[in-house]
Design a protein around this motif. Sequence first.
Motif, PDB file in Angstrom:
ATOM      1  N   ARG A  55     -96.898   0.148  10.823  1.00 43.65           N
ATOM      2  CA  ARG A  55     -97.657   1.323  10.359  1.00 43.65           C
ATOM      3  C   ARG A  55     -98.412   0.595   9.205  1.00 43.65           C
ATOM      4  O   ARG A  55     -97.967   0.519   7.949  1.00 43.65           O
ATOM      5  CB  ARG A  55     -96.569   2.182   9.720  1.00 43.65           C
ATOM      6  N   CYS A  80     -98.154  16.691   7.053  1.00 41.60           N
ATOM      7  CA  CYS A  80     -98.338  15.455   5.999  1.00 41.60           C
ATOM      8  C   CYS A  80     -97.528  15.980   4.871  1.00 41.60           C
ATOM      9  O   CYS A  80     -97.736  17.042   4.216  1.00 41.60           O
ATOM     10  CB  CYS A  80     -99.741  15.339   5.491  1.00 41.60           C
ATOM     11  N   PRO A  81     -96.661  15.437   4.416  1.00 36.70           N
ATOM     12  CA  PRO A  81     -95.673  15.655   3.094  1.00 36.70           C
ATOM     13  C   PRO A  81     -96.275  15.451   1.786  1.00 36.70           C
ATOM     14  O   PRO A  81     -95.889  16.345   0.838  1.00 36.70           O
ATOM     15  CB  PRO A  81     -94.364  14.681   3.471  1.00 36.70           C
ATOM     16  N   ASN A  82     -97.442  14.892   1.799  1.00 31.76           N
ATOM     17  CA  ASN A  82     -97.964  14.625   0.320  1.00 31.76           C
ATOM     18  C   ASN A  82     -99.418  14.652   0.364  1.00 31.76           C
ATOM     19  O   ASN A  82    -100.118  14.120  -0.493  1.00 31.76           O
ATOM     20  CB  ASN A  82     -97.522  13.166  -0.186  1.00 31.76           C
ATOM     21  N   THR A 115     -97.736   7.876   2.391  1.00 35.99           N
ATOM     22  CA  THR A 115     -96.465   7.069   2.195  1.00 35.99           C
ATOM     23  C   THR A 115     -96.242   6.522   3.651  1.00 35.99           C
ATOM     24  O   THR A 115     -95.059   5.904   3.825  1.00 35.99           O
ATOM     25  CB  THR A 115     -95.153   7.838   1.910  1.00 35.99           C
ATOM     26  N   CYS A 117     -95.579   7.721   6.716  1.00 37.50           N
ATOM     27  CA  CYS A 117     -94.151   8.122   7.315  1.00 37.50           C
ATOM     28  C   CYS A 117     -94.432   8.431   8.776  1.00 37.50           C
ATOM     29  O   CYS A 117     -93.490   8.699   9.342  1.00 37.50           O
ATOM     30  CB  CYS A 117     -93.857   9.565   6.792  1.00 37.50           C
ATOM     31  N   ASN A 118     -95.606   8.220   9.235  1.00 35.79           N
ATOM     32  CA  ASN A 118     -95.977   8.467  10.804  1.00 35.79           C
ATOM     33  C   ASN A 118     -95.718   9.939  11.123  1.00 35.79           C
ATOM     34  O   ASN A 118     -95.780  10.299  12.353  1.00 35.79           O
ATOM     35  CB  ASN A 118     -94.948   7.595  11.476  1.00 35.79           C
ATOM     36  N   LEU A 119     -95.697  11.038  10.378  1.00 35.64           N
ATOM     37  CA  LEU A 119     -95.445  12.337  10.799  1.00 35.64           C
ATOM     38  C   LEU A 119     -96.588  12.981  11.312  1.00 35.64           C
ATOM     39  O   LEU A 119     -96.739  13.663  12.256  1.00 35.64           O
ATOM     40  CB  LEU A 119     -94.801  13.303   9.599  1.00 35.64           C
TER      41      LEU A 119
ATOM     42  N   ASP B  61     -90.502  20.617   0.614  1.00 34.16           N
ATOM     43  CA  ASP B  61     -90.756  19.726   1.997  1.00 34.16           C
ATOM     44  C   ASP B  61     -90.093  20.477   2.983  1.00 34.16           C
ATOM     45  O   ASP B  61     -88.924  21.047   2.718  1.00 34.16           O
ATOM     46  CB  ASP B  61     -90.696  18.269   1.835  1.00 34.16           C
ATOM     47  N   GLN B  65     -89.847  16.710   6.730  1.00 32.54           N
ATOM     48  CA  GLN B  65     -90.540  15.844   5.788  1.00 32.54           C
ATOM     49  C   GLN B  65     -89.685  15.116   4.865  1.00 32.54           C
ATOM     50  O   GLN B  65     -89.855  14.342   3.905  1.00 32.54           O
ATOM     51  CB  GLN B  65     -91.634  16.744   4.992  1.00 32.54           C
ATOM     52  N   HIS B  68     -88.363  11.342   4.824  1.00 29.64           N
ATOM     53  CA  HIS B  68     -89.046  10.097   4.464  1.00 29.64           C
ATOM     54  C   HIS B  68     -88.800   9.845   2.765  1.00 29.64           C
ATOM     55  O   HIS B  68     -88.923   8.954   2.347  1.00 29.64           O
ATOM     56  CB  HIS B  68     -90.610  10.359   4.606  1.00 29.64           C
ATOM     57  N   ARG B  72     -86.538   6.482  -0.228  1.00 33.03           N
ATOM     58  CA  ARG B  72     -87.239   5.788  -1.454  1.00 33.03           C
ATOM     59  C   ARG B  72     -85.950   6.051  -2.544  1.00 33.03           C
ATOM     60  O   ARG B  72     -85.986   5.738  -3.585  1.00 33.03           O
ATOM     61  CB  ARG B  72     -88.220   6.612  -1.732  1.00 33.03           C
ATOM     62  N   GLY B 153     -91.435   0.035  13.095  1.00 37.01           N
ATOM     63  CA  GLY B 153     -92.675   0.105  12.475  1.00 37.01           C
ATOM     64  C   GLY B 153     -92.678  -0.235  11.121  1.00 37.01           C
ATOM     65  O   GLY B 153     -93.825  -0.547  10.534  1.00 37.01           O
ATOM     66  N   ASN B 159     -87.897   5.484   7.939  1.00 40.64           N
ATOM     67  CA  ASN B 159     -88.416   6.869   8.312  1.00 40.64           C
ATOM     68  C   ASN B 159     -88.212   6.849   9.863  1.00 40.64           C
ATOM     69  O   ASN B 159     -88.828   7.455  10.819  1.00 40.64           O
ATOM     70  CB  ASN B 159     -89.643   7.319   7.978  1.00 40.64           C
TER      71      ASN B 159
END
Lengths: 162, 372
Positions: A55, A80-82, A115, A117-119, B61, B65, B68, B72, B153, B159
């Motif tokens: 990724r 997308c989380p962000n 980030t 995250c692939n979502l 979130d 979500q 992920h 961290r 990946g 994640n």
Amino acid sequence: MNSIIKYLKGISQGLNTLWSGMKVTGYYFFNARKEIITVQYPDNKDTLKIPERFRGRVIMVHDQNNEHACNGCTMCEMACPNGSIKVITDKVLDPNTGKSVRIIDQHVYYFSMCTLCNLCVQACPSDALAMDGSYENAVFNREELTFVLNLPGSKIRDNVKD
Amino acid sequence: MQAELISKEGTQEYFVNMGPQHPSTHGVLRLLLTLDGEIIRKVEPHIGYVHRSIEKMAEFDTYKQIVHLTDRLDYLSAHMNNEAVALLVENALQIEVSDRVKVIRTIMNELTRLGSHQLWWGVIGMDMGAITTFLYAFRDRELINDIMEETTGARLTMNYNTPGGLMFDLHHNFQKQVKDYLKFFKTKLPEYDQLLSGNVIFTERTKGVGKLSLADAISYGVTGPSGRASGFSCDVRKTQPYSAYDRVKFNEILMVEGDSFARYQSRVNEMWESISIIEQLIDNIPEGPIMAPMKAVVKLPKGEFYQRVETARGEFGVYVVSDGNKTPYRVKFRSPGFSNLSVLDHISRGHKIADLVAIMSTLDLVIPDIDR
């Protein structure tokens, strides 16, 4: 007397453990050519293999006719989380049917917030998005990290399912 | 004020800041030391230098979500943290994941644990002044990262777990690569003992240093290998088996000494256990779907949910209060690092400053896990 024995014992024990440790490191010292572990990064770029799932950053898949599969459903934006994806859509008249259809004007991607995250790739119903294996993504200006994912002049492929 | 600090022997206590940029704190942890000469009288950890308000961010979130964000926290056990959230949602919605998912999750957990312990082993050597261990440990850990990279990946923030299953299926090379790796690492793990475990300098610096009694370990909530070194049987994999841990045989490493060397040994021995767990599972990964049927929008029922897993550092817990919406009302992460840090003051009093480095290393603190 006891303290002298203890002192000598300590020395011999210390030498013993030093030897057992040096045996390991000595083996690698003399067999350094057999298994080379350290590689100098920019020199091995030609042989570097990036896994296909790696990724690196989000891209939009375009085929050779410069066509993509994004119909502007904004599923990726919602997943997308962000908030690193902003899909700007437009409405045009379809010349064949005369109905107005939704197309993407700009698929904006803020790499600085992503980030990885692939979502978004998973959320896409028409597999328009993908991750690529780029890894040298550092730039000098933050503005350079904002991309428009659909290439200039590209249009939506025929028969993309909704 | 001045007079209070002068002790009976006529010496004066003084303060030293250790960190937030000290190399042996492994991140930005600031310890305010009260010293009498070289003897530690008090250790006051000051945290918050990498606070990112992950718990608050999680309130905005969706459940997919949140996963992920848990990468961290304790970045070295990213996979286990992901699993905690995934298991919580699955248990709350009573979704049964396939056997394949369970086995893959367990294998990945143990690979992550191996990688985490390898990094810790390298770093403890470096804290004690031996740079060789650091290089050797990274040689072994790099190969685990490569395996992870191919299947998930990503190398660190994976994640890979999602509520209901996994993000990708296994890479077709996975089984072969893991088997090759275990064969390779089994020859390298005895070297760890030769280099460090028996070394007289290392044992002198760790044996009897930072003794933590069983009662204190329980009352401070010290879990993971640090707690088990004091005899506290706290392995969530044994007490509340999740995923495929109920179908594998492994020993819970328990020690009685509770000093820094016992904490060191419990981790090195745990690496052997991880290898044996992976070996039991790698040859018979059952077939099945990698994703259970899920609704597009995951909504948890009203109520409170708690899920715990065993990470490389101890018990990691996720506590979610749901009001029935697609985002949680409140999320609390019980991170093992925070509890393990709380005992630092208690066990390092009366020791020298150099011993504090050994104690901190063997507690295996990860600062983003503490600050969140």
